[in-house]
Design a protein around this motif. Sequence first.
Motif, PDB file in Angstrom:
ATOM      1  N   LYS A  80       0.820  -1.218   0.000  1.00 27.11           N
ATOM      2  CA  LYS A  80       0.000   0.000   0.000  1.00 27.11           C
ATOM      3  C   LYS A  80       0.849   1.261   0.000  1.00 27.11           C
ATOM      4  N   ASN A  81       1.996   1.223   0.670  1.00 27.53           N
ATOM      5  CA  ASN A  81       2.840   2.420   0.814  1.00 27.53           C
ATOM      6  C   ASN A  81       4.023   2.453  -0.144  1.00 27.53           C
ATOM      7  N   LEU A  82       4.171   1.422  -0.964  1.00 23.80           N
ATOM      8  CA  LEU A  82       5.329   1.322  -1.845  1.00 23.80           C
ATOM      9  C   LEU A  82       5.141   2.137  -3.120  1.00 23.80           C
ATOM     10  N   LYS A 409      11.743   2.933   3.311  1.00 19.74           N
ATOM     11  CA  LYS A 409      13.160   2.733   2.999  1.00 19.74           C
ATOM     12  C   LYS A 409      13.354   2.357   1.537  1.00 19.74           C
ATOM     13  N   PHE A 410      12.515   1.498   1.007  1.00 21.58           N
ATOM     14  CA  PHE A 410      12.594   1.143  -0.407  1.00 21.58           C
ATOM     15  C   PHE A 410      12.374   2.381  -1.282  1.00 21.58           C
ATOM     16  N   ASN A 411      11.380   3.189  -0.924  1.00 28.97           N
ATOM     17  CA  ASN A 411      11.089   4.390  -1.713  1.00 28.97           C
ATOM     18  C   ASN A 411      12.254   5.370  -1.679  1.00 28.97           C
ATOM     19  N   HIS A 412      12.817   5.548  -0.505  1.00 26.62           N
ATOM     20  CA  HIS A 412      13.910   6.514  -0.343  1.00 26.62           C
ATOM     21  C   HIS A 412      15.186   6.043  -1.045  1.00 26.62           C
ATOM     22  N   ILE A 419      22.937   4.649  -5.323  1.00 29.63           N
ATOM     23  CA  ILE A 419      22.834   3.340  -4.679  1.00 29.63           C
ATOM     24  C   ILE A 419      22.682   2.250  -5.732  1.00 29.63           C
ATOM     25  N   THR A 420      23.581   1.310  -5.708  1.00 29.18           N
ATOM     26  CA  THR A 420      23.507   0.183  -6.637  1.00 29.18           C
ATOM     27  C   THR A 420      23.126  -1.103  -5.926  1.00 29.18           C
ATOM     28  N   ASP A 421      23.288  -1.138  -4.593  1.00 28.57           N
ATOM     29  CA  ASP A 421      22.958  -2.329  -3.824  1.00 28.57           C
ATOM     30  C   ASP A 421      22.028  -1.934  -2.680  1.00 28.57           C
ATOM     31  N   LEU A 422      20.737  -2.119  -2.889  1.00 25.62           N
ATOM     32  CA  LEU A 422      19.732  -1.704  -1.911  1.00 25.62           C
ATOM     33  C   LEU A 422      19.912  -2.434  -0.593  1.00 25.62           C
ATOM     34  N   PHE A 423      20.261  -3.703  -0.655  1.00 17.84           N
ATOM     35  CA  PHE A 423      20.382  -4.521   0.545  1.00 17.84           C
ATOM     36  C   PHE A 423      21.513  -4.034   1.443  1.00 17.84           C
ATOM     37  N   LEU A 424      22.682  -3.786   0.852  1.00 19.72           N
ATOM     38  CA  LEU A 424      23.848  -3.397   1.645  1.00 19.72           C
ATOM     39  C   LEU A 424      23.782  -1.954   2.121  1.00 19.72           C
ATOM     40  N   ARG A 431      17.978   4.495   9.307  1.00 16.30           N
ATOM     41  CA  ARG A 431      17.957   4.137  10.719  1.00 16.30           C
ATOM     42  C   ARG A 431      17.261   2.794  10.882  1.00 16.30           C
ATOM     43  N   PRO A 432      17.636   2.015  11.898  1.00 16.32           N
ATOM     44  CA  PRO A 432      17.002   0.693  12.092  1.00 16.32           C
ATOM     45  C   PRO A 432      15.517   0.834  12.402  1.00 16.32           C
ATOM     46  N   PHE A 433      14.793  -0.253  12.174  1.00 19.24           N
ATOM     47  CA  PHE A 433      13.365  -0.275  12.507  1.00 19.24           C
ATOM     48  C   PHE A 433      13.186  -0.272  14.024  1.00 19.24           C
TER      49      PHE A 433
END
Length: 505
Positions: A80-82, A409-412, A419-424, A431-433
């Motif tokens: 919904k928020n993505l 975080k995905f949107n930002h 950024i080439t590596d979203l995971f890293l 900031r952490p959840f």
Amino acid sequence: MATTFAQRQAMSTLNKQAKPRTSRLRQIKRAVYAVGLSTAGFMGWSMYTTRNPSDQMPFDPSKKTLVLLGTGWGSTTLLKNLDTTNFNVVVVSPRNYFLFTPLLPSCTVGTIENRSIMEPVRLLTRHKEREVKFLEAACVDIDVDAKQLVLERHTNSDAILTGKGKVDEEPFKLNYDYLVVGVGGTVNTFGTPGVEEHACFLKEMADARQIRRRLMDTVEKASFDDVTEAERDRLLHMVVVGGGPTGIEYAGELHDFMEDDLSKWYPELVDRVRITLVEAMPNVLPAFDKKLITFTQDTFKENNISILTRTMVKEVKEKTFIVQNPDGTRSEIPYGLLVWATGIKAQPITNKIRQKFPEVQTNGRGLLVDEYLRVKGAKDIWALGDCAVSSYAPLAQVASQQGKWLARKFNHLSNDDLITDLFLQMNAKTRPFKYSSQGSLAYIGSEKAIADLPFFNRNITAGGVATFWFWKSAYLSELLSLRNRTRVAIDWASRWMYGRDLSRE
């Protein structure tokens, strides 16, 4: 007769006083009309946009593929928020709807109709800016090296959810770049013999339908004249195993059904109905304040609902169940309907993913995640909700907040060209959840509810009829759409006017 000067003066004064009052009344009427027109306009606009989604951008081969497993609280809130313009999004789930689980106990007795708390996934996917593909299937395996999922379809969605039924077609594969696992959990029977065969669960909509059918079965059978007194007492003994919010709310709804409806249409049976709640722990609702636990127990006592604490169910048979009493002795108790609401365990696909990382994934309850919801030991895999093991309890509001946080975080990060590596890059860029508790609510029957709400550095506790209306308004506001809010409100009004529907599907 001519009016005197004094009379004319008095009439003039009265007219001057009446004009401001009339003016105020007109202003109030105009404000009411304006609010009414605005509300009607908003509802009309909402209905039109819901029924008429705009055109979407097609999949972009240059974008990464983000796969969401599940349509529960975490995955649905994330979707919904993505911002789907940044990804090619694919949703995979054995059910094509989001289920508002806090009101599921109300569906078991007809307080709320089933579809009122079911939100079709395609209502969400069709209103995203870029096309979102939905696949009604179950993920049965994963190749983490090739970033590939193995999916399976069954003859119907209930068969997929229960793990039963024939496979509809050959398994097929789906590639992903990023994977979010939000498959929730399944019912935990703790290895108790007979539970799978004879008990009803309360986790999915199929469970609520089964409870409703079996409840009416027992009542109708008990109404026959040739039924023995002992058999009638057995049929009318309703048992709830589990003293958490789900078990408590179901027991409360069941009591209301007996009190409000069964008493009118089956007056010869209602006095023989017994409701028993069995809990292995010393108290029911262990996560709530002690005052609310006492209030709930007192309310249940007034409503003739028996509570057996420190009592463990050792076996469930077709017509009886065996318990271990607090003193260690065992008893065999007859029942007509037994609902198992004791907790959850990991889904099969969750265990499959765990097995890919045996050195890191050592918790049997689910997938261990770090403070950024990344699955430990994995690459480009996140987990949220009941299937994720963290420092937070497996609650709907935890999963919902995780979904919102991960979407932000995905949107930002996906909008950052560097950024080439979203995971890293989550470590350096976010900031952490952190979970923020919004409190706990539970309905306990007789139009009473309890609330344990945070207020600055302490909690506010409340219970009673006023809290029941707060419970209603809170859940009504949390429903995903105006469509569902309207349906639930209508169901509540219909129940108040006409009672619950006793017909059996």
